[in-house]
Design an enzyme around this catalytic site. Structure first.
Site, PDB file in Angstrom:
ATOM      1  N   ASP B 109       0.842  -1.180   0.112  1.00 22.77           N
ATOM      2  CA  ASP B 109      -0.109   0.054   0.141  1.00 22.77           C
ATOM      3  C   ASP B 109       0.887   1.098   0.009  1.00 22.77           C
ATOM      4  OD1 ASP B 109      -2.933   0.550   0.217  1.00 22.77           O
ATOM      5  OD2 ASP B 109      -2.450   1.584   1.991  1.00 22.77           O
ATOM      6  N   ASN B 117      -2.887  12.691  -3.044  1.00 22.53           N
ATOM      7  CA  ASN B 117      -4.001  13.080  -4.049  1.00 22.53           C
ATOM      8  C   ASN B 117      -4.748  14.442  -3.805  1.00 22.53           C
ATOM      9  OD1 ASN B 117      -4.112  11.294  -5.910  1.00 22.53           O
ATOM     10  ND2 ASN B 117      -5.549   9.811  -4.929  1.00 22.53           N
ATOM     11  N   HIS B 122      -5.193  14.602  -8.671  1.00 22.11           N
ATOM     12  CA  HIS B 122      -5.312  13.362  -9.003  1.00 22.11           C
ATOM     13  C   HIS B 122      -4.412  12.907 -10.279  1.00 22.11           C
ATOM     14  CE1 HIS B 122      -8.952  13.028  -6.578  1.00 22.11           C
ATOM     15  NE2 HIS B 122      -8.692  11.831  -6.658  1.00 22.11           N
ATOM     16  N   ASP B 126      -1.758   9.875 -10.501  1.00 25.56           N
ATOM     17  CA  ASP B 126      -1.659   8.996 -11.352  1.00 25.56           C
ATOM     18  C   ASP B 126      -0.086   8.404 -11.734  1.00 25.56           C
ATOM     19  OD1 ASP B 126      -4.372   8.281 -11.521  1.00 25.56           O
ATOM     20  OD2 ASP B 126      -4.720   9.382 -13.389  1.00 25.56           O
ATOM     21  N   GLU B 153      -4.706   2.210  -4.458  1.00 27.78           N
ATOM     22  CA  GLU B 153      -3.188   2.214  -4.544  1.00 27.78           C
ATOM     23  C   GLU B 153      -2.575   1.193  -4.034  1.00 27.78           C
ATOM     24  OE1 GLU B 153      -5.767   3.819  -2.520  1.00 27.78           O
ATOM     25  OE2 GLU B 153      -4.940   4.337  -0.467  1.00 27.78           O
ATOM     26  N   ARG B 173      13.852  -4.694  -1.027  1.00 26.40           N
ATOM     27  CA  ARG B 173      14.155  -4.097  -2.172  1.00 26.40           C
ATOM     28  C   ARG B 173      13.031  -3.042  -2.699  1.00 26.40           C
ATOM     29  NH1 ARG B 173      16.199  -8.959  -4.265  1.00 26.40           N
ATOM     30  NH2 ARG B 173      14.320  -9.339  -5.736  1.00 26.40           N
TER      31      ARG B 173
END
Lengths: 125, 237
Positions: B109, B117, B122, B126, B153, B173
């Site tokens: 997440d 956002n 928005h 993106d 997300e 990683r």
């Protein structure tokens, strides 16, 4: 002679044959469940039209998608037109396709090779 | 000529040839030539028919492949979508049951993404998703490792044949790659940079366990990572 008008459906093209102007149009997609049943009135109309001595005809095909049976009917139509061309009638077929649709252009070229004396023009627009 | 039958001309040629054969009489060269010409014309027509059919079939095949591809991909991030993840996950699970193999699942997440956002809009949101998705893809090592956007997300990474140790390596990683991105996030307490939280679950699937169990466990681990303050990973135990 009456015009021939068949409304477009999902699987059959719009057909408008204008007897007075000699402009005959086939437009849409063609994959009828029964191709013979659908195109019989079209062929019958053409026979009747030529029997009445029609001259100077342009047949426009703007068919984006068609099945194999339809292409057989198209060739039957081209064959019929070719017969009438040899009797001195002025007939032109115009194969209209989207310039980005290579397949449609190539199909037009295949049909063009099929005819000998009939004028067959591919119009990519 | 009419089209009461689609192959009227072919049938007529056959009928005439049959008639000549049945008559058992010699027929002239002219009759033979006429039949030959008709056959030649019809053969040419058939070749055109086949060529046109091939052209159409090739086009349909291409379109069908493109459609298949599009239906598996998330349009924004270009990762696989949730629908395709589900398909691959169930297949991988079943395979692991049969082969008594181990597999791991990472649920990821983006931290404070709603705030991101709200702060940047928005469209920039993106861009953030795209950048993060690319880093996730870069972080996995094996061709079979499967990265997908789970929704919003949230992302998942399926690691077949991988134990907890291997999954933890991937999680480290992921965190490192996102840190290296240095993507500004002024509303985040972590150095005003975009960070992620990762939940890891690892299992040897058996036929009496539902595949969703692994998803639930990864989700619970993710919840713990968030509860622990985010920007970290947690393994389900």
């Amino acid at each position: 002679m009456d015009n021939l008008k068949i409304e477009r459906t999902k699987s059959t093209p719009y057909i408008f044959f204008d007897a007075a102007s000699g402009r005959l149009r086939v437009e849409g997609e063609s994959y009828p469940e029964n191709v013979v049943k659908f195109y019989t009135p079209v062929l019958d109309w053409l026979h009747g039209y030529f029997a009445e001595g029609a001259d100077n005809i342009t047949l426009e095909f703007k068919v984006a998608y068609f099945n194999s049976s339809t292409s057989k009917v198209f060739m039957t139509i081209f064959d019929l037109l070719e017969e009438y061309v040899t009797t001195g009638r002025m007939i032109e077929v115009v194969w209209i396709c989207d310039r980005d649709n290579d397949v449609s252009i190539e199909c037009g070229e295949e049909f063009k090779e099929e005819v000998e004396q009939l004028s067959f023009r591919i119009e990519a627009c | 000529m009419n089209i009461r039958s689609l192959y009227l001309e072919e049938e007529a040629v056959l009928k005439r040839a049959e008639g000549l054969l049945m008559s058992q009489q010699c027929f002239s060269l002219d009759v033979y030539r006429e039949l030959y010409e008709e056959y030649r014309k019809l053969l040419k027509q058939m070749k055109t028919l086949v060529n046109v059919a091939d052209l159409t079939q090739a086009e349909l095949k291409t379109l069908s492949e493109e459609l298949g591809k599009v239906s598996r991909i998330d349009g924004l991030t270009e990762l696989y979508n949730r629908r395709y993840f589900r398909e691959i996950f169930l297949h991988t699970w079943q395979q692991a049951v049969e082969e008594k193999d181990i597999l791991s699942l990472l649920m990821i997440d983006i931290d404070y993404f709603k705030k991101y956002n709200d702060t940047y809009g928005h469209l920039q949101g993106d861009e953030c998703l795209k950048a993060v998705a690319a880093e996730f893809q870069r972080a996995v090592g094996h061709p079979e490792d499967f990265v997908a956007r789970f929704g919003g997300e949230e992302f998942v990474i399926l690691l077949p044949h991988s134990d907890a140790e291997a999954a933890i390596d991937v999680a480290k990683r992921l965190l490192q790659n996102i840190e290296n991105l240095c993507m500004e996030h002024s509303a985040s307490p972590f150095g005003q940079r975009v960070t992620i939280s990762v939940g890891i679950a690892c299992r040897c699937p058996t036929s009496d366990v539902k595949p969703n169990t692994l998803l639930d466990e990864a989700d619970q681990a993710l919840y713990k990572a968030k509860a622990a303050g985010r920007n970290c990973f947690k393994l389900y135990v």
